[in-house]
Scaffold this motif. Structure first.
Motif, PDB file in Angstrom:
ATOM      1  N   ARG A  27       0.820  -1.210   0.000  1.00 58.52           N
ATOM      2  CA  ARG A  27       0.000   0.000   0.000  1.00 58.52           C
ATOM      3  C   ARG A  27       0.859   1.267   0.000  1.00 58.52           C
ATOM      4  N   ASP A  28       1.939   1.256   0.768  1.00 52.99           N
ATOM      5  CA  ASP A  28       2.810   2.417   0.865  1.00 52.99           C
ATOM      6  C   ASP A  28       4.081   2.261   0.046  1.00 52.99           C
ATOM      7  N   ASP A  29       4.117   1.275  -0.829  1.00 59.14           N
ATOM      8  CA  ASP A  29       5.308   1.009  -1.636  1.00 59.14           C
ATOM      9  C   ASP A  29       4.908   0.651  -3.067  1.00 59.14           C
ATOM     10  N   PRO A  30       4.375   1.608  -3.826  1.00 60.15           N
ATOM     11  CA  PRO A  30       3.928   1.280  -5.184  1.00 60.15           C
ATOM     12  C   PRO A  30       5.076   0.835  -6.092  1.00 60.15           C
ATOM     13  N   THR A  68       2.618   5.918 -12.964  1.00 60.13           N
ATOM     14  CA  THR A  68       3.487   6.599 -12.013  1.00 60.13           C
ATOM     15  C   THR A  68       3.372   8.097 -12.269  1.00 60.13           C
ATOM     16  N   PRO A  69       3.802   8.942 -11.342  1.00 61.41           N
ATOM     17  CA  PRO A  69       3.737  10.386 -11.593  1.00 61.41           C
ATOM     18  C   PRO A  69       4.448  10.786 -12.885  1.00 61.41           C
ATOM     19  N   ALA A  70       5.583  10.164 -13.179  1.00 66.06           N
ATOM     20  CA  ALA A  70       6.304  10.492 -14.412  1.00 66.06           C
ATOM     21  C   ALA A  70       5.511  10.074 -15.645  1.00 66.06           C
ATOM     22  N   GLU A  71       4.869   8.901 -15.600  1.00 61.39           N
ATOM     23  CA  GLU A  71       4.054   8.444 -16.729  1.00 61.39           C
ATOM     24  C   GLU A  71       2.852   9.349 -16.918  1.00 61.39           C
ATOM     25  N   GLY A  72       2.245   9.771 -15.826  1.00 58.85           N
ATOM     26  CA  GLY A  72       1.098  10.673 -15.918  1.00 58.85           C
ATOM     27  C   GLY A  72       1.476  12.012 -16.530  1.00 58.85           C
TER      28      GLY A  72
END
Length: 60
Positions: free
Chosen positions: A3-6, A43-47
């Motif tokens: 949960r805290d480690d995507p 991921t934030p970078a992919e988004g």
């Protein structure tokens, strides 16, 4: 567990994908990848990359 480690989840599922490919060499690699990894959120970078590729909206 993840949960805290995507990123850890992505690595775990990536290893499972490699195992599945070795166990099922006749299977389509893309199909297995989609089944195992396709449901993960970007991921934030992919988004950010997907947003950057979109054409600008017209102001009208």
């Amino acid at each position: 567990m993840y949960r805290d480690d995507p990123q850890g989840l992505r690595l775990h599922l990536g290893r499972k994908l490699l195992t599945a490919l070795a166990d099922q060499p006749q299977s389509d690699a893309v199909t297995l990848a989609v089944r195992l990894l396709g449901w993960l959120p970007p991921t934030p970078a992919e988004g950010a990359a997907a947003t950057a590729r979109q054409p600008p909206r017209s102001a009208g």
